[in-house]
Design an enzyme around this catalytic site. Sequence first.
Site, PDB file in Angstrom:
ATOM      1  N   ASP A  35      23.081  48.255  19.748  1.00 35.48           N
ATOM      2  CA  ASP A  35      22.309  47.085  20.211  1.00 35.48           C
ATOM      3  C   ASP A  35      23.117  45.784  20.169  1.00 35.48           C
ATOM      4  OD1 ASP A  35      20.184  48.960  20.118  1.00 35.48           O
ATOM      5  OD2 ASP A  35      19.688  48.370  18.068  1.00 35.48           O
ATOM      6  N   GLU A 208      12.178  48.009  26.555  1.00 32.70           N
ATOM      7  CA  GLU A 208      12.441  47.287  25.313  1.00 32.70           C
ATOM      8  C   GLU A 208      13.727  46.482  25.479  1.00 32.70           C
ATOM      9  OE1 GLU A 208      12.890  50.120  22.172  1.00 32.70           O
ATOM     10  OE2 GLU A 208      14.452  51.262  23.192  1.00 32.70           O
TER      11      GLU A 208
END
Length: 446
Positions: A35, A208
């Site tokens: 991420d 997301e």
Amino acid sequence: MKYFKKHLLLAALMGLLITNAIAQNPLITNQFTADPSARVFGDKVYIYPSHDIKATPGHGRAGWFNMADYHVFSSANLTDWTDHGVIVSQNKVAWVDSNAYAMWAPDCIERGGKYYFYFPAPFKAGLGRGNAVGVAIADKPYGPFVPEPMPIKGVLGIDPNVFMDKDGQAYLYWAQGNIFGAKLKDNMLELASDVKVMNDLPAKGLKEGPYLFERKGIYYLTYPHVADKTERLEYAMSNSPLGPFKFAGVIMEERPNCWTNHHSILEFKGQWYLFYHRNDLSPNFDKNRSIMADSLFFNADGTIREVISTLRGTGITRAKKEIQIDRYSDIAKQGVAVDFIDTANRMKGWKTTFSEKGAWIRYNAIDFGSKQVKAVDILGSSAQGSAVEIRLDKVDGPLISTAKVGKSNDWQLTKSSLVKIPSGKHDLFVILKDADPATIDWIRFD
């Protein structure tokens, strides 16, 4: 072998003093990272990733994502990365459940000389339910960061992303079954508007990890989306930070053996880059991931060209550093293969095995600089002893060395002289000279 052992000892001692990682893709190879939120602060790129760890009895959930803290990494050249260590930990934030191991994707932004680090985590029992977004503040991009005593009110979810518009207005985006956005107050700690749901994105499938950026007056809302079986990176475009957005296409297609992908996009020294993750260091377990980077380009109409993941990644490699040719730019169709050095410890990296005469591998953007190099070191092995040709720019380009690969079933460091002294930037071709197989870990010029 004595030379090799001395080299390892010196590297180990230096490792006690500095925390540098020299990598192509993945960018970080001594721990699992995911991420990546990449930001340009000053003359460096800083990456704020999640930190995947393996669960142990009583610490995390076996077979699932486990994240207990955050590191920050920096680089001035996208090749040499410095690990500044842990900046926020689940057991040092007052409102966070210190047994959750669920510190998902973060972000960081600068305002008024302060650095605001946004991170999601589950509430401690009795303080709330679900995930909230906290803020930690520092005077430097690498910390030390001091967490606020409570998270941002009105924000329940994960994967915070912060965008600062040209007029100074800040926006916060996050995910919780959908993607949400709102304005932030100047203090960067409170919402300044009602929360908006981004309903104009594809309705079917999980979305997301929002990441918003602006280029030439166009606002790009980018996000991972499970359109089929695994996440792919998509984007939508608008003339406003909060939309309405129009779906515009795919940035990076799904990868079959890694269920997630999560990213950020930035411009650095005139080039745009996509930062993302895969599970190259953990091919059999996609909950231990590694961050990557590749160049990103736009079409004339502002749409984004699809990015194809590479091993070589970005950045220029200095000739006097270890050149991991297994992170290649191109490779012969047969006679050469890349595999892990040690499948029991994949963080040792990869090796390249040449098995057929004439098999080659190309590694681009080597900087030989202006100071002359006179020899090439190869860490390799060959049961019979072997040799490789090292050429510049093309497979039949200028020969700079016919380099030995040591006769040994174990790693051996050999030094060979150069027949031509290179300078400047070049692509490097490594070609097996004869029929005796050879395995190479890395090469280096001196």
